[in-house]
Design an enzyme around this catalytic site. Structure first.
Site, PDB file in Angstrom:
ATOM      1  N   PHE A  23     -59.664  63.987  61.490  1.00  0.00           N
ATOM      2  CA  PHE A  23     -58.278  63.698  61.873  1.00  0.00           C
ATOM      3  C   PHE A  23     -57.484  63.447  60.597  1.00  0.00           C
ATOM      4  CE2 PHE A  23     -56.094  62.630  65.960  1.00  0.00           C
ATOM      5  CZ  PHE A  23     -56.894  63.387  66.795  1.00  0.00           C
ATOM      6  N   GLN A  25     -42.978  57.276  64.401  1.00  0.00           N
ATOM      7  CA  GLN A  25     -43.803  58.407  63.964  1.00  0.00           C
ATOM      8  C   GLN A  25     -43.365  59.702  64.623  1.00  0.00           C
ATOM      9  OE1 GLN A  25     -48.320  58.846  64.822  1.00  0.00           O
ATOM     10  NE2 GLN A  25     -48.062  58.616  62.628  1.00  0.00           N
ATOM     11  N   HIS A  34     -44.741  63.383  65.262  1.00  0.00           N
ATOM     12  CA  HIS A  34     -45.995  64.143  65.230  1.00  0.00           C
ATOM     13  C   HIS A  34     -45.672  65.584  64.844  1.00  0.00           C
ATOM     14  CE1 HIS A  34     -49.749  65.953  66.458  1.00  0.00           C
ATOM     15  NE2 HIS A  34     -50.255  64.767  66.743  1.00  0.00           N
ATOM     16  N   LEU A  56     -47.394  67.364  73.569  1.00  0.00           N
ATOM     17  CA  LEU A  56     -48.226  67.261  72.366  1.00  0.00           C
ATOM     18  C   LEU A  56     -49.263  68.376  72.277  1.00  0.00           C
ATOM     19  CD1 LEU A  56     -48.979  65.502  69.865  1.00  0.00           C
ATOM     20  CD2 LEU A  56     -50.820  64.592  71.276  1.00  0.00           C
ATOM     21  N   GLU A  85     -53.560  66.667  67.298  1.00  0.00           N
ATOM     22  CA  GLU A  85     -53.984  66.836  65.904  1.00  0.00           C
ATOM     23  C   GLU A  85     -55.413  67.398  65.827  1.00  0.00           C
ATOM     24  OE1 GLU A  85     -52.497  63.812  63.379  1.00  0.00           O
ATOM     25  OE2 GLU A  85     -54.405  63.585  62.374  1.00  0.00           O
ATOM     26  N   ARG A 119     -49.491  62.298  59.098  1.00  0.00           N
ATOM     27  CA  ARG A 119     -48.443  62.937  59.904  1.00  0.00           C
ATOM     28  C   ARG A 119     -47.074  62.902  59.253  1.00  0.00           C
ATOM     29  NH1 ARG A 119     -50.560  60.520  65.698  1.00  0.00           N
ATOM     30  NH2 ARG A 119     -52.336  61.946  65.826  1.00  0.00           N
ATOM     31  N   HIS A 149     -43.277  60.418  68.494  1.00  0.00           N
ATOM     32  CA  HIS A 149     -44.624  60.313  69.065  1.00  0.00           C
ATOM     33  C   HIS A 149     -45.172  58.890  69.148  1.00  0.00           C
ATOM     34  CE1 HIS A 149     -48.726  61.602  69.929  1.00  0.00           C
ATOM     35  NE2 HIS A 149     -49.169  60.902  68.899  1.00  0.00           N
ATOM     36  N   ARG A 159     -48.788  55.456  61.140  1.00  0.00           N
ATOM     37  CA  ARG A 159     -50.106  55.326  61.773  1.00  0.00           C
ATOM     38  C   ARG A 159     -50.948  56.563  61.510  1.00  0.00           C
ATOM     39  NH1 ARG A 159     -52.437  57.140  66.718  1.00  0.00           N
ATOM     40  NH2 ARG A 159     -50.521  58.009  67.577  1.00  0.00           N
ATOM     41  N   SER A 206     -54.703  54.604  67.251  1.00  0.00           N
ATOM     42  CA  SER A 206     -53.946  53.838  68.243  1.00  0.00           C
ATOM     43  C   SER A 206     -54.771  53.471  69.468  1.00  0.00           C
ATOM     44  CB  SER A 206     -52.719  54.631  68.689  1.00  0.00           C
ATOM     45  OG  SER A 206     -52.180  54.033  69.824  1.00  0.00           O
TER      46      SER A 206
HETATM   47  C1  LIG Z   1     -49.420  62.881  74.166  1.00  0.00           C
HETATM   48  C2  LIG Z   1     -50.039  61.778  73.367  1.00  0.00           C
HETATM   49  C3  LIG Z   1     -51.346  61.887  72.930  1.00  0.00           C
HETATM   50  C4  LIG Z   1     -51.938  60.870  72.196  1.00  0.00           C
HETATM   51  N1  LIG Z   1     -53.229  61.014  71.747  1.00  0.00           N
HETATM   52  C5  LIG Z   1     -53.802  60.004  71.042  1.00  0.00           C
HETATM   53  C6  LIG Z   1     -55.138  60.119  70.561  1.00  0.00           C
HETATM   54  O1  LIG Z   1     -55.821  61.122  70.765  1.00  0.00           O
HETATM   55  N2  LIG Z   1     -55.655  59.073  69.875  1.00  0.00           N
HETATM   56  C7  LIG Z   1     -54.945  57.935  69.616  1.00  0.00           C
HETATM   57  O2  LIG Z   1     -55.469  57.019  68.996  1.00  0.00           O
HETATM   58  N3  LIG Z   1     -53.682  57.803  70.085  1.00  0.00           N
HETATM   59  C8  LIG Z   1     -53.098  58.789  70.789  1.00  0.00           C
HETATM   60  N4  LIG Z   1     -51.812  58.648  71.238  1.00  0.00           N
HETATM   61  C9  LIG Z   1     -51.188  57.314  71.217  1.00  0.00           C
HETATM   62  C10 LIG Z   1     -51.787  56.481  72.347  1.00  0.00           C
HETATM   63  O3  LIG Z   1     -52.047  57.298  73.458  1.00  0.00           O
HETATM   64  C11 LIG Z   1     -50.878  55.345  72.797  1.00  0.00           C
HETATM   65  O4  LIG Z   1     -50.385  54.659  71.697  1.00  0.00           O
HETATM   66  C12 LIG Z   1     -51.647  54.383  73.697  1.00  0.00           C
HETATM   67  O5  LIG Z   1     -52.281  55.076  74.739  1.00  0.00           O
HETATM   68  C13 LIG Z   1     -50.726  53.311  74.251  1.00  0.00           C
HETATM   69  O6  LIG Z   1     -51.472  52.529  75.166  1.00  0.00           O
HETATM   70  P1  LIG Z   1     -50.908  51.168  75.722  1.00  0.00           P
HETATM   71  O7  LIG Z   1     -51.968  50.566  76.555  1.00  0.00           O
HETATM   72  O8  LIG Z   1     -50.342  50.360  74.626  1.00  0.00           O
HETATM   73  O9  LIG Z   1     -49.657  51.591  76.638  1.00  0.00           O
HETATM   74  P2  LIG Z   1     -49.517  52.650  77.846  1.00  0.00           P
HETATM   75  O10 LIG Z   1     -50.693  53.491  78.046  1.00  0.00           O
HETATM   76  O11 LIG Z   1     -48.193  53.312  77.611  1.00  0.00           O
HETATM   77  O12 LIG Z   1     -49.415  51.732  79.122  1.00  0.00           O
HETATM   78  C14 LIG Z   1     -48.277  50.961  79.391  1.00  0.00           C
HETATM   79  C15 LIG Z   1     -48.460  50.269  80.722  1.00  0.00           C
HETATM   80  O13 LIG Z   1     -47.392  49.343  80.905  1.00  0.00           O
HETATM   81  C16 LIG Z   1     -46.814  49.533  82.182  1.00  0.00           C
HETATM   82  N5  LIG Z   1     -45.410  49.147  82.105  1.00  0.00           N
HETATM   83  C17 LIG Z   1     -44.488  49.521  81.189  1.00  0.00           C
HETATM   84  N6  LIG Z   1     -43.301  48.939  81.452  1.00  0.00           N
HETATM   85  C18 LIG Z   1     -43.473  48.194  82.578  1.00  0.00           C
HETATM   86  C19 LIG Z   1     -42.625  47.380  83.351  1.00  0.00           C
HETATM   87  N7  LIG Z   1     -41.335  47.204  83.056  1.00  0.00           N
HETATM   88  N8  LIG Z   1     -43.133  46.770  84.432  1.00  0.00           N
HETATM   89  C20 LIG Z   1     -44.426  46.943  84.786  1.00  0.00           C
HETATM   90  N9  LIG Z   1     -45.280  47.708  84.082  1.00  0.00           N
HETATM   91  C21 LIG Z   1     -44.806  48.319  82.995  1.00  0.00           C
HETATM   92  C22 LIG Z   1     -47.023  51.007  82.484  1.00  0.00           C
HETATM   93  O14 LIG Z   1     -46.930  51.246  83.860  1.00  0.00           O
HETATM   94  C23 LIG Z   1     -48.425  51.205  81.925  1.00  0.00           C
HETATM   95  O15 LIG Z   1     -49.369  50.786  82.865  1.00  0.00           O
HETATM   96  C24 LIG Z   1     -51.197  59.699  71.924  1.00  0.00           C
HETATM   97  C25 LIG Z   1     -49.879  59.594  72.334  1.00  0.00           C
HETATM   98  C26 LIG Z   1     -49.279  60.635  73.023  1.00  0.00           C
HETATM   99  C27 LIG Z   1     -47.828  60.540  73.359  1.00  0.00           C
END
Ligand SMILES: Cc1cc2nc3c(=O)[nH]c(=O)nc-3n(C[C@H](O)[C@H](O)[C@H](O)COP(=O)(O)OP(=O)(O)OC[C@H]3O[C@@H](n4cnc5c(N)ncnc54)[C@H](O)[C@@H]3O)c2cc1C
Length: 570
Positions: free
Chosen positions: A119, A233, A235, A245, A248, A279, A348, A383, A388
């Protein structure tokens, strides 16, 4: 208003929230846990994570936790707290093994051990993966594991609107149940905010539609500071024109980037790492090529470069990148086995977030934050890919442990704020039904997205950022005039859009204010008018506090324990 109560409220059911909930349940079987999500549990944005989760799993082959920490610190352009980086790299291998024990189908090496792929910015093949659906399988595994614990209550499709704090102690949250239409208070002793990132403030983005920064915005409104939010960030491989997306991992598996003159242009920008540079560097390289007429022209204005996978061959693409092939075929009607993919930088990831200490604790007693909503200061100014999902696991666990210990010691629930405070919070949800104005939240949102895309993107200048701030403040003035035409309380997506738009506008003001103030280029924050990194004046974190006149910015030092900043060369 009805009140429900639980010892710990986990706000968000993505990777960070689920990992936190599992940890609390494991550590304190007496704790009564609520998991709240505005969408159904398995629809959290985390299911979109594709390429992998970074961890040192092969020390016998030369990788080391020090090397992972160094890659993270250098990738972050030295704005990362180094004690945080060391804790991260030390803890994440255990998380990979734990998921393995809980049943995740990691992709394997021929000898049966867990496989890892290269990566960007990592000096070793470190991204542990499950094909190119890593986030989905991680979520599924945590969900299955959570099912084994009886002390968890789910509040799916419940929108949390406000956090209740009194005397700097957490009291509860205000919830709008989207399926029943009711509002209620969820009272708790501890809160873990795990609501994800905020890049839906941009139009060309890889994010799910739901990633609207709600948790950051409600924390900010409740008086908590946001840290380093100017670092967004981009991407390098957002699919044109949708922004979906292209992971990567496509470059990790050997994909090349070409400009319209057929050159592998990364040779000019990062000769040793090429397509696997960090990135920020690749995104700037792509935009430089496009701005200098060496991109492909798109009628929408989204000019692009090519990501070429053809030389990988059908077998490798089908085995390692099946989702990427499916996405390219479904959304662009091209098959990457035969045709290069059109890509350009897309918003991203939010490097900043709710300010926490190394344990994920915020300045308010009883509130922690984890995952993308938080800024524990791991990613600094940029990042590294695959760090992440790893951060979500590590700080999901840490905040879960801390909250579990905390509630064990709290025998009683603290008082709620007065009824008028609670009623005002509820009223602030539905006030848009009675607005005398005629503004539409959809129109305001589109103005915001266009402004952020064009004036706060990969390259920034004071003139553009000032113009962006002026537009954002103008939009903010018009917010009280937003009228929602649908007056129903059940599944009112017009109202939900209005609330989410409020959040994005609030946060974009912080992004742009921080970016305007930071007169240097560091990581993903590239100023055309201040082209170099300025450690003498800007080796510091930004803290933004909400005031009626916009964010008040303060600064705090970066923790440096091992490496002094040096020039970043790849
Ligand atoms: C397309 C894509 C691919 C990616 N691939 C990778 C990867 O391969 N490797 C890597 O390390 N990172 C990757 N990332 C980054 C990574 O996926 C995210 O940073 C990470 O999944 C975020 O997880 P989280 O638990 O913080 O939040 P999220 O998964 O966004 O979860 C947020 C939660 O909060 C809830 N929520 C939000 N607001 C409210 C509200 N007002 N009331 C009630 N509930 C709420 C939502 O319903 C959800 O359940 C990627 C990002 C993208 C966009």
């Amino acid at each position: 208003m009805i009140t429900q109560q639980h010892d710990v409220i986990v706000l968000g059911a993505g990777l960070a929230g689920l990992r936190a909930a599992v940890e609390i349940a494991r550590k304190n079987s007496e704790a009564d846990i609520a998991v709240v999500s505005k969408v159904q549990l398995m629809r959290a944005h985390s299911v979109c994570a594709e390429g992998g989760t970074a961890a040192v799993m092969q020390p016998e082959n030369g990788d080391s936790i020090e090397l992972h920490a160094w890659d993270t610190v250098r990738g972050a352009d030295f704005l990362c707290d180094q004690d945080v980086a060391m804790r991260f790299v030390t803890e994440i291998p255990g998380e990979i093994n734990l998921l393995e024990h809980w049943g995740i189908p990691w992709s394997r090496r021929p000898d049966g051990r867990i496989n890892q792929r290269p990566f960007g910015g990592h000096s070793f093949d470190r991204a542990t993966f499950a094909a190119d659906k890593t986030g989905f399988f991680e979520m599924q595994t945590l969900y299955d594991t959570l099912q084994k614990h009886a002390n968890v209550v789910r509040y799916d499709e419940c929108y949390v609107h406000a956090i209740l704090i009194k005397d700097n102690v957490f009291r509860g949250v205000i919830v709008w149940n989207l399926t029943s239409g009711e509002c209620f208070v969820l009272r708790g002793k501890a809160l873990i905010i795990a609501t994800g990132g905020a890049c839906r403030m941009y139009g060309f983005t890889t994010y799910s539609l739901t990633a609207t920064g709600d948790g950051m915005a409600m924390a900010y409104r409740a008086g908590l500071p946001l840290k380093d939010l100017e670092f967004i960030q981009f991407h390098p491989t957002g699919l044109v024109p949708s922004g979906i997306l292209i992971t990567e991992a496509a470059r990790g598996e050997g994909g090349y980037l070409f400009n319209s003159q057929g050159e592998r242009f990364m040779e000019k920008y990062a000769a040793s790492k090429m397509e696997l540079a960090p990135r920020d560097i690749i995104s700037r390289a792509e935009m430089t090529e496009i701005e200098n007429g060496r991109g492909y022209i798109e009628e929408s204005g989204l000019d692009y470069v090519h990501l070429d996978l053809r030389h990988l061959g059908a077998d490798k693409i089908n085995e390692r990148l099946p989702l990427i092939r499916e996405v390219a075929m479904r959304f662009d009607f091209i098959d990457p086995i035969f045709t290069p993919i059109p890509v350009r930088p897309a918003a991203h990831y939010t490097m900043g977030g709710i300010h926490t200490d190394i344990d994920g604790a915020t300045p308010v007693t009883g509130i922690w934050a984890a995952g993308e909503a938080a800024c524990v200061s791991l990613h600094g100014a940029n990042r590294l890919g695959s760090n992440s999902t790893a951060e979500c696991l590590v700080w999901g666990k840490i905040t879960g442990q801390k909250a579990a210990q905390y509630v064990k010691a709290q025998k009683a629930y603290a008082d709620l704020p007065s009824e008028s405070v609670i009623n005002d919070a509820e009223a602030s949800i539905f006030k848009r039904f009675t607005s005398f104005g005629a503004e539409s939240s959809y129109v305001l949102k589109n103005e915001l997205l266009k402004t952020m895309d064009t004036k706060a993107g990969v390259f920034r200048t004071a003139t553009e950022l000032e113009a962006a701030l002026k537009t954002i403040r103008d939009i903010k003035q018009r917010l009280p005039l937003v009228k929602v035409m649908d007056h129903g309380h059940i599944y009112n997506t017009d109202l939900l859009n209005a609330l989410e738009t409020d959040n994005l506008i609030e946060l974009s003001e912080v992004v742009v204010s921080g970016a305007l103030a930071r007169q240097e280029s560091r990581g993903a924050h590239a100023r055309r008018d201040f082209k170099t990194r300025d450690d003498a004046n800007w080796l510091k974190h930004t803290l933004a506090y909400r005031t009626a006149d916009g964010p008040r910015l303060e600064y705090m030092p970066v923790t440096i324990t091992m490496w002094n900043p040096v020039e970043r060369k790849y």
